[in-house]
Design a protein around this motif. Structure first.
Motif, PDB file in Angstrom:
ATOM      1  N   GLY A 200       0.551  -1.103   0.044  1.00  0.00           N
ATOM      2  CA  GLY A 200       0.167  -0.437  -0.181  1.00  0.00           C
ATOM      3  C   GLY A 200       0.921   1.054  -0.559  1.00  0.00           C
ATOM      4  N   ASP A 201       0.142   2.061   1.058  1.00  0.00           N
ATOM      5  CA  ASP A 201       1.117   2.912   0.768  1.00  0.00           C
ATOM      6  C   ASP A 201       2.521   3.190   1.713  1.00  0.00           C
ATOM      7  OD1 ASP A 201      -0.701   4.695  -0.245  1.00  0.00           O
ATOM      8  OD2 ASP A 201      -1.673   5.067   2.127  1.00  0.00           O
ATOM      9  N   ALA A 202       2.375   1.862   1.998  1.00  0.00           N
ATOM     10  CA  ALA A 202       4.475   2.195   3.061  1.00  0.00           C
ATOM     11  C   ALA A 202       5.143   1.734   1.652  1.00  0.00           C
ATOM     12  CB  ALA A 202       4.053   1.466   4.036  1.00  0.00           C
ATOM     13  N   ALA A 203       4.989   1.170   0.693  1.00  0.00           N
ATOM     14  CA  ALA A 203       5.335   0.594  -0.956  1.00  0.00           C
ATOM     15  C   ALA A 203       6.565   1.432  -0.678  1.00  0.00           C
ATOM     16  CB  ALA A 203       4.694   0.742  -2.053  1.00  0.00           C
ATOM     17  N   PRO A 204       7.473   2.631  -1.598  1.00  0.00           N
ATOM     18  CA  PRO A 204       7.693   3.071  -1.643  1.00  0.00           C
ATOM     19  C   PRO A 204       9.096   3.759  -0.230  1.00  0.00           C
ATOM     20  CG  PRO A 204       5.600   5.204  -1.551  1.00  0.00           C
ATOM     21  CD  PRO A 204       6.040   4.051  -1.380  1.00  0.00           C
ATOM     22  N   SER A 208      12.863   1.294  -0.755  1.00  0.00           N
ATOM     23  CA  SER A 208      14.105   1.508  -0.305  1.00  0.00           C
ATOM     24  C   SER A 208      14.549   1.106   0.903  1.00  0.00           C
ATOM     25  CB  SER A 208      13.536   3.446  -0.196  1.00  0.00           C
ATOM     26  OG  SER A 208      15.241   4.110   0.635  1.00  0.00           O
ATOM     27  N   ALA A 209      14.047   1.210   1.512  1.00  0.00           N
ATOM     28  CA  ALA A 209      14.979   0.154   2.853  1.00  0.00           C
ATOM     29  C   ALA A 209      15.200  -0.884   1.970  1.00  0.00           C
ATOM     30  CB  ALA A 209      13.903  -0.344   3.920  1.00  0.00           C
ATOM     31  N   MET A 210      14.776  -2.361   1.521  1.00  0.00           N
ATOM     32  CA  MET A 210      15.692  -3.164   0.627  1.00  0.00           C
ATOM     33  C   MET A 210      16.790  -2.825  -0.167  1.00  0.00           C
ATOM     34  SD  MET A 210      15.947  -6.623   0.445  1.00  0.00           S
ATOM     35  CE  MET A 210      14.417  -6.561   0.830  1.00  0.00           C
ATOM     36  N   ALA A 211      16.513  -1.944  -0.920  1.00  0.00           N
ATOM     37  CA  ALA A 211      17.493  -0.902  -2.071  1.00  0.00           C
ATOM     38  C   ALA A 211      18.920  -1.308  -0.869  1.00  0.00           C
ATOM     39  CB  ALA A 211      17.150  -0.002  -2.112  1.00  0.00           C
TER      40      ALA A 211
END
Length: 252
Positions: A200-204, A208-211
């Motif tokens: 949902g809204d937490a996708a970005p 980013s955290a995984m990147a």
């Protein structure tokens, strides 16, 4: 001194790829669409199958491909798809209806998760059942699994199981359908619309955290996975294999 013939007219011409017809299930968006765009650019004929008429209309206009509306969870739709294609060179599925698959095991509702089972496991099996008889010599099938099979997280038990099962399915079919080839591409986290269903809204922020964790320093792009799939289509010596296109996620 003997003149070099490298690059000269004495060199035999490069072998040209034969015209090919690739069927992509789930090709109206994300990784499948990126694959379709690259294949069209290479001169391939492409048929895209998917569930959403509006998306199919858009990709047909943009890429000039043929489209078929169908549901991967319905065997009669798969039969109808291949009744319209004629002979095909390769079959690829990137379809994944996994919104209902992310649930805590203590409160698991299989009713809402059934679409994931259909799109990730039973659908690919039925694509092989009905599509393999139409594959030309040298043809192949490519399934799309995912990192959850190798680095599962909380609430992803079913998705881990389904992605892992695809590797076993491909190995078994590679033996049963030989000399046709069957392989799997296993993406890591890729920036596609499916993340809206997952986070949902937490996708970005999640991406980013995984990147920051990945050895390559970024999240995957649909084009990365398209390139991996094309590598499997083109290499006639690979079968029964899982190609990991995950940015090193298994190491992170």
């Amino acid at each position: 001194m003997t003149p070099s013939v490298v690059g000269s007219k004495h060199q035999p011409p490069k072998e040209k790829l034969l015209p090919e017809h690739v069927v992509i299930v789930g090709g109206s968006s994300g990784m499948g669409r990126a694959l379709a765009a690259e294949l069209v650019a290479q001169g391939s004929e492409v048929t895209i199958a998917g569930r959403t008429p509006a998306k199919l209309d858009a990709v047909r206009r943009e890429l000039g491909v043929r489209t078929v509306a169908m549901d991967l969870g319905r065997e009669q739709d798969i039969e109808r798809l291949f009744a319209t294609t004629g002979k095909v060179s390769h079959i690829v599925t990137t379809a994944a209806d996994v919104g209902g698959a992310y649930q805590p095991i203590a409160a698991y509702d299989m009713g809402s998760a059934r679409a994931a089972v259909d799109s990730k496991l039973l659908g690919p099996l039925l694509l092989a059942k009905h599509g393999a008889p139409l594959l030309e010599p040298g043809g192949s099938i490519v399934f799309t699994s995912g990192i959850a099979a190798y680095r599962p997280g909380p609430r992803a038990s079913l998705l881990a199981a389904l992605n892992g099962a695809l590797a076993s399915l491909a190995a078994a079919l590679a033996v049963e359908l030989a000399p046709l080839r069957v392989n799997v591409v296993s993406p890591g986290w890729v920036d596609t619309p499916i993340w809206q269903d997952v986070a949902g809204d937490a996708a970005p922020a999640t991406l980013s955290a995984m990147a920051d964790r990945l050895p390559v320093g970024r999240i995957g792009r649909p084009q990365d996975i398209a390139a991996a799939i094309i590598a499997l289509l083109r290499n006639g010596f690979i079968t029964g294999t899982v190609l990991h296109a995950d940015g090193g996620h298994r190491l992170a």
